[in-house]
Scaffold this motif. Structure first.
Motif, PDB file in Angstrom:
ATOM      1  N   LYS A 134      -5.046   1.567  -1.327  1.00  0.00           N
ATOM      2  CA  LYS A 134      -5.127   2.180  -2.657  1.00  0.00           C
ATOM      3  C   LYS A 134      -5.784   3.552  -2.569  1.00  0.00           C
ATOM      4  N   ARG A 135      -6.876   3.644  -1.802  1.00  0.00           N
ATOM      5  CA  ARG A 135      -7.578   4.913  -1.647  1.00  0.00           C
ATOM      6  C   ARG A 135      -6.680   5.952  -0.964  1.00  0.00           C
ATOM      7  N   GLU A 156      -7.689  -2.297  -0.698  1.00  0.00           N
ATOM      8  CA  GLU A 156      -8.490  -1.213  -1.268  1.00  0.00           C
ATOM      9  C   GLU A 156      -8.325   0.062  -0.452  1.00  0.00           C
TER      10      GLU A 156
END
Length: 166
Positions: A73-74, A70
């Protein structure tokens, strides 16, 4: 990895021993019971690693891996957003220069965008450098206000080394 290797070696050893045992067993009910016993021993050997599994540790590892995914992804979304902002700013600047050429003006333009709540990058500030007259710059200023939505207060003009706001 060493644990998996040891487990596989155990399974292979039990298979070989069961094959040898069945080869020396006399035919009849004894051979049937021998097959049953060999099957149970093989099943126990195959399932032997299950009690030693650290499911909580694996769950923690998986949660950490997903969190890292995550985060990546950010970071990628942020990089893409920054690159898109540059492309959009350059496109708006080229649009201003093209419109100025249509009006018979020569200029260079720089546009600074800001990300809106919707995630879109819209022009926030423009800076135009032009040797043309103040009247011509006012025409261009009106175009920028109407087409790009940049108010006069956020438009800057540079004329022959002097900077002035529209």
């Amino acid at each position: 990895m060493a644990g998996a290797q040891q487990w596989l070696l155990s399974v292979l050893t039990v298979c070989i021993l069961c094959a040898l045992a069945q080869a020396v067993m006399p035919p009849g009910p004894v051979k049937g019971v021998g097959r049953l016993v060999c099957g149970l021993v093989l099943l126990c050997t195959v399932l032997s690693p299950l009690p030693g599994l650290d499911l909580e540790g694996n769950t923690r590892w998986l949660e950490g891996w997903l969190k890292g995914l995550e985060d990546q992804k950010r970071i990628l979304e942020q990089q893409v957003g920054e690159e898109m902002k540059v492309i959009i700013e350059e496109s708006y600047a080229a649009y201003i220069v093209d419109k100025a050429e249509e009006l018979g003006l020569t200029c260079t333009a720089q546009v600074f965008c800001r990300e809106e709540e919707t995630g879109l990058y819209l022009p926030h500030w423009t800076e135009v450098s032009s040797p043309d007259s103040q009247e011509a710059q006012q025409v261009l200023s009106q175009f920028i206000r109407q087409d790009l939505g940049v108010p006069l207060a956020r438009q800057s003009y540079i004329n022959q080394g002097e900077e002035r706001s529209a």
